[in-house]
Design an enzyme around this catalytic site. Sequence first.
Site, PDB file in Angstrom:
ATOM      1  N   VAL A  16      -0.156  31.175  12.156  1.00 27.14           N
ATOM      2  CA  VAL A  16      -0.409  31.470  10.738  1.00 27.14           C
ATOM      3  C   VAL A  16       0.617  32.472  10.212  1.00 27.14           C
ATOM      4  O   VAL A  16       1.203  32.278   9.133  1.00 27.14           O
ATOM      5  CB  VAL A  16      -1.843  32.018  10.543  1.00 27.14           C
ATOM      6  CG1 VAL A  16      -2.097  32.316   9.075  1.00 27.14           C
ATOM      7  CG2 VAL A  16      -2.880  31.025  11.075  1.00 27.14           C
ATOM      8  N   LYS A 108     -12.061  34.838  11.489  1.00 30.62           N
ATOM      9  CA  LYS A 108     -13.488  34.497  11.293  1.00 30.62           C
ATOM     10  C   LYS A 108     -14.376  35.222  12.276  1.00 30.62           C
ATOM     11  O   LYS A 108     -15.487  35.627  11.951  1.00 30.62           O
ATOM     12  CB  LYS A 108     -13.695  32.981  11.382  1.00 30.62           C
ATOM     13  CG  LYS A 108     -13.469  32.415  12.763  1.00 30.62           C
ATOM     14  CD  LYS A 108     -12.733  31.111  12.729  1.00 30.62           C
ATOM     15  CE  LYS A 108     -11.305  31.337  13.176  1.00 30.62           C
ATOM     16  NZ  LYS A 108     -10.549  30.149  13.464  1.00 30.62           N
ATOM     17  N   GLY A 190      -1.972  20.078  20.419  1.00 26.61           N
ATOM     18  CA  GLY A 190      -2.008  21.460  19.945  1.00 26.61           C
ATOM     19  C   GLY A 190      -3.181  21.765  19.033  1.00 26.61           C
ATOM     20  O   GLY A 190      -3.275  22.852  18.473  1.00 26.61           O
ATOM     21  N   ASP A 204     -16.670  28.658  17.104  1.00 26.67           N
ATOM     22  CA  ASP A 204     -15.793  28.762  15.938  1.00 26.67           C
ATOM     23  C   ASP A 204     -16.558  28.331  14.672  1.00 26.67           C
ATOM     24  O   ASP A 204     -16.550  29.031  13.654  1.00 26.67           O
ATOM     25  CB  ASP A 204     -14.571  27.854  16.183  1.00 26.67           C
ATOM     26  CG  ASP A 204     -13.625  27.797  15.012  1.00 26.67           C
ATOM     27  OD1 ASP A 204     -12.829  28.743  14.844  1.00 26.67           O
ATOM     28  OD2 ASP A 204     -13.681  26.818  14.241  1.00 26.67           O
ATOM     29  N   LYS A 208     -17.892  30.451  11.153  1.00 26.76           N
ATOM     30  CA  LYS A 208     -17.568  29.991   9.790  1.00 26.76           C
ATOM     31  C   LYS A 208     -18.843  29.776   8.972  1.00 26.76           C
ATOM     32  O   LYS A 208     -18.887  30.102   7.782  1.00 26.76           O
ATOM     33  CB  LYS A 208     -16.731  28.716   9.871  1.00 26.76           C
ATOM     34  CG  LYS A 208     -15.323  28.973  10.430  1.00 26.76           C
ATOM     35  CD  LYS A 208     -14.615  27.689  10.789  1.00 26.76           C
ATOM     36  CE  LYS A 208     -13.209  27.946  11.310  1.00 26.76           C
ATOM     37  NZ  LYS A 208     -12.579  26.755  11.892  1.00 26.76           N
ATOM     38  N   GLY A 306      -4.183  25.006  11.155  1.00 25.18           N
ATOM     39  CA  GLY A 306      -2.728  24.847  11.130  1.00 25.18           C
ATOM     40  C   GLY A 306      -2.084  25.960  10.339  1.00 25.18           C
ATOM     41  O   GLY A 306      -2.695  26.551   9.439  1.00 25.18           O
TER      42      GLY A 306
HETATM   43  P1  NAP Z   1      -1.428  33.044  17.349  1.00 22.65           P
HETATM   44  O1  NAP Z   1      -0.582  31.881  17.083  1.00 22.65           O
HETATM   45  O2  NAP Z   1      -1.929  33.277  18.719  1.00 22.65           O
HETATM   46  O3  NAP Z   1      -0.621  34.334  16.854  1.00 22.65           O
HETATM   47  C1  NAP Z   1      -1.065  35.637  17.101  1.00 22.65           C
HETATM   48  C2  NAP Z   1       0.028  36.592  16.723  1.00 22.65           C
HETATM   49  O4  NAP Z   1      -0.471  37.924  16.856  1.00 22.65           O
HETATM   50  C3  NAP Z   1       1.279  36.499  17.596  1.00 22.65           C
HETATM   51  O5  NAP Z   1       2.419  36.614  16.805  1.00 22.65           O
HETATM   52  C4  NAP Z   1       1.139  37.686  18.533  1.00 22.65           C
HETATM   53  O6  NAP Z   1       2.379  38.235  18.929  1.00 22.65           O
HETATM   54  C5  NAP Z   1       0.449  38.672  17.641  1.00 22.65           C
HETATM   55  N1  NAP Z   1      -0.308  39.676  18.380  1.00 22.65           N
HETATM   56  C6  NAP Z   1      -1.263  39.484  19.291  1.00 22.65           C
HETATM   57  N2  NAP Z   1      -1.717  40.662  19.768  1.00 22.65           N
HETATM   58  C7  NAP Z   1      -0.992  41.615  19.127  1.00 22.65           C
HETATM   59  C8  NAP Z   1      -0.981  43.022  19.165  1.00 22.65           C
HETATM   60  N3  NAP Z   1      -1.805  43.707  19.969  1.00 22.65           N
HETATM   61  N4  NAP Z   1      -0.109  43.688  18.364  1.00 22.65           N
HETATM   62  C9  NAP Z   1       0.715  43.002  17.549  1.00 22.65           C
HETATM   63  N5  NAP Z   1       0.747  41.657  17.444  1.00 22.65           N
HETATM   64  C10 NAP Z   1      -0.103  40.985  18.229  1.00 22.65           C
HETATM   65  O7  NAP Z   1      -2.724  33.048  16.406  1.00 22.65           O
HETATM   66  P2  NAP Z   1      -2.971  32.173  15.078  1.00 22.65           P
HETATM   67  O8  NAP Z   1      -3.343  30.791  15.461  1.00 22.65           O
HETATM   68  O9  NAP Z   1      -1.847  32.407  14.124  1.00 22.65           O
HETATM   69  O10 NAP Z   1      -4.324  32.848  14.534  1.00 22.65           O
HETATM   70  C11 NAP Z   1      -4.308  34.128  13.970  1.00 22.65           C
HETATM   71  C12 NAP Z   1      -5.660  34.388  13.294  1.00 22.65           C
HETATM   72  O11 NAP Z   1      -5.862  33.424  12.276  1.00 22.65           O
HETATM   73  C13 NAP Z   1      -6.879  34.277  14.210  1.00 22.65           C
HETATM   74  O12 NAP Z   1      -7.840  35.222  13.806  1.00 22.65           O
HETATM   75  C14 NAP Z   1      -7.382  32.872  13.971  1.00 22.65           C
HETATM   76  O13 NAP Z   1      -8.769  32.723  14.218  1.00 22.65           O
HETATM   77  C15 NAP Z   1      -7.102  32.740  12.501  1.00 22.65           C
HETATM   78  N6  NAP Z   1      -6.937  31.346  12.048  1.00 22.65           N
HETATM   79  C16 NAP Z   1      -6.073  30.516  12.680  1.00 22.65           C
HETATM   80  C17 NAP Z   1      -5.922  29.221  12.241  1.00 22.65           C
HETATM   81  C18 NAP Z   1      -4.988  28.273  12.916  1.00 22.65           C
HETATM   82  O14 NAP Z   1      -4.971  27.080  12.556  1.00 22.65           O
HETATM   83  N7  NAP Z   1      -4.189  28.702  13.868  1.00 22.65           N
HETATM   84  C19 NAP Z   1      -6.658  28.780  11.141  1.00 22.65           C
HETATM   85  C20 NAP Z   1      -7.533  29.660  10.494  1.00 22.65           C
HETATM   86  C21 NAP Z   1      -7.662  30.953  10.958  1.00 22.65           C
HETATM   87  P3  NAP Z   1       3.408  37.422  19.876  1.00 22.65           P
HETATM   88  O15 NAP Z   1       3.943  36.335  18.976  1.00 22.65           O
HETATM   89  O16 NAP Z   1       4.408  38.409  20.260  1.00 22.65           O
HETATM   90  O17 NAP Z   1       2.586  36.871  21.008  1.00 22.65           O
HETATM   91  N1  HSE Z   2      -9.672  26.054  16.057  1.00 20.53           N
HETATM   92  C1  HSE Z   2      -9.987  25.848  14.677  1.00 20.53           C
HETATM   93  C2  HSE Z   2     -10.275  24.374  14.422  1.00 20.53           C
HETATM   94  C3  HSE Z   2      -8.849  26.251  13.778  1.00 20.53           C
HETATM   95  O1  HSE Z   2     -10.085  23.526  15.295  1.00 20.53           O
HETATM   96  O2  HSE Z   2     -10.728  24.098  13.315  1.00 20.53           O
HETATM   97  C4  HSE Z   2      -8.955  27.643  13.256  1.00 20.53           C
HETATM   98  O3  HSE Z   2     -10.037  27.812  12.410  1.00 20.53           O
END
Ligand code: NAP
Ligand code: HSE
Length: 431
Positions: A16, A108, A190, A204, A208, A306
């Site tokens: 994100v 969330k 992924g 999850d 929500k 995503g």
């Molecule tokens: P992600 O791809 O795992 O990215 C996490 C990021 O946080 C990475 O850049 C990581 O650094 C950094 N990080 C982790 N621990 C850290 C720390 N202690 N200090 C500084 N930076 C740190 O996660 P994501 O999928 O983007 O999700 C992020 C949030 O959005 C979560 O709360 C998730 O539930 C929410 N979310 C995600 C999605 C989705 O589709 N992915 C959708 C809705 C909500 P490095 O890059 O150096 O490892």
């Molecule tokens: N893992 C979640 C999903 C994405 O499959 O919908 C982040 O909310």
Amino acid sequence: METAVVKVGLIGAGTVGSSLAQLLLDANRVDMLIDAAGARLELVTVAVRDQSKPRAGIPSELLSDDAAFVAGHAPIDVLVEVMGGVEETRGLIEAALRRGVTVVTANKALMAAAGTELVQLAYANGADLYYEGAVAGGIPILRALRTSMAGERINRVMGIVNGTTNFILSKMTSEGSDYADVLAEAQALGYAEADPTADVEGFDAAAKVTILASLAFGTPLEGEVIFREGITKIRSIDVAYARHHGYVIKLLGIAERVGDHAISRRVHVAMLPEEHPLASVHGAFNAVFVEGAFSGPLMWMGQGAGGNPTAAAVLGDVVVAARNRVTGRCDAPLSVDETLQNYPMGELQTEFYLTVDVLDRPGVLALVTGVFGEHAVSIRSMEQSGFGDEARLTFITHLAFESDIAATIEDLEQLDVVDSVGACIRIVGEE
Ligand code: NAP
Ligand code: HSE
């Protein structure tokens, strides 16, 4: 007049965060964002865990590995938290809010666990806390509930709020594939994490639903445990039965009023009639179906996960946050309705689909249906498939109490002629 500047700090540049950084750093969007926000949004720092990783499009001078400094001390107006996690992240967000920095998060898990307290902390310090990206990715459902439907009495919110499980169930439906095979495919694509527990076991979706309910009804965000069941027990045979009888199997998050003072919040697999609007939401898409007293049924659909869709929702929050910074206002927290009770799951009435593997012998059917009768569960239809040691009875019940179905299953499992009780799926959306 000189354009105001709103300084943005970002923690997390993964799925994100990297999409959001790309949006904030896009020279072609600068004027549009100034128009929208009434200020120039300046990304001034990006905290990550590993500063040595290559970060396409993010200038290295913006990078930091000190999230605590970014949250607690960096000269920023808005902090965007997209690193995930609960305990450490909560400390970072609290540090930012305590110094009056507005926070935007997509977290969330944290919001469901501590949202009520965090929003109050924000208000007490003249800041905002926004979290549109936390539910259903790119779908702007939280602001719709909070603002557009603010005067409406919402009776029910029902959604497909997890993309991974919807992808798996959709593939099982369209291709007749087995759960384990599609899960492996979801991981390869992924959608599902290497450890898919949060998605496939419904954690999850439960977070929500808790957030949706708080906006629709005023229930608190304090880490309450709601009824939750995942998709791991669903077999291709259940999916085939559902299709054959005009249903689609979905993992639903449901929050609804029961009477004036109770709310039922739950996540479970359901059979939906195929003409229900949610039944046609396939693949990794999410949808939220809302029933208002005056508005009637409404539905939002879109990409629920995503980087890009979620970053679009997060950017919307940053724009609203910036507007408030420029005008010096902040939003009052939503009030929590202390009079609302959690409706006990056992008292909920639903129709059920239930399969029972039995020995195919005279008298077995009478024994099995007798157990239903003992618990006041009325059978609407019954089918037998297979024979000999591999006979399966499939029942659809009339409306039955959850507690009675649970007692029926418990007693069925004690019968010598019953090999196992398979899936027990609620039938939803026919009323
Ligand atoms: P992600 O791809 O795992 O990215 C996490 C990021 O946080 C990475 O850049 C990581 O650094 C950094 N990080 C982790 N621990 C850290 C720390 N202690 N200090 C500084 N930076 C740190 O996660 P994501 O999928 O983007 O999700 C992020 C949030 O959005 C979560 O709360 C998730 O539930 C929410 N979310 C995600 C999605 C989705 O589709 N992915 C959708 C809705 C909500 P490095 O890059 O150096 O490892
Ligand atoms: N893992 C979640 C999903 C994405 O499959 O919908 C982040 O909310």
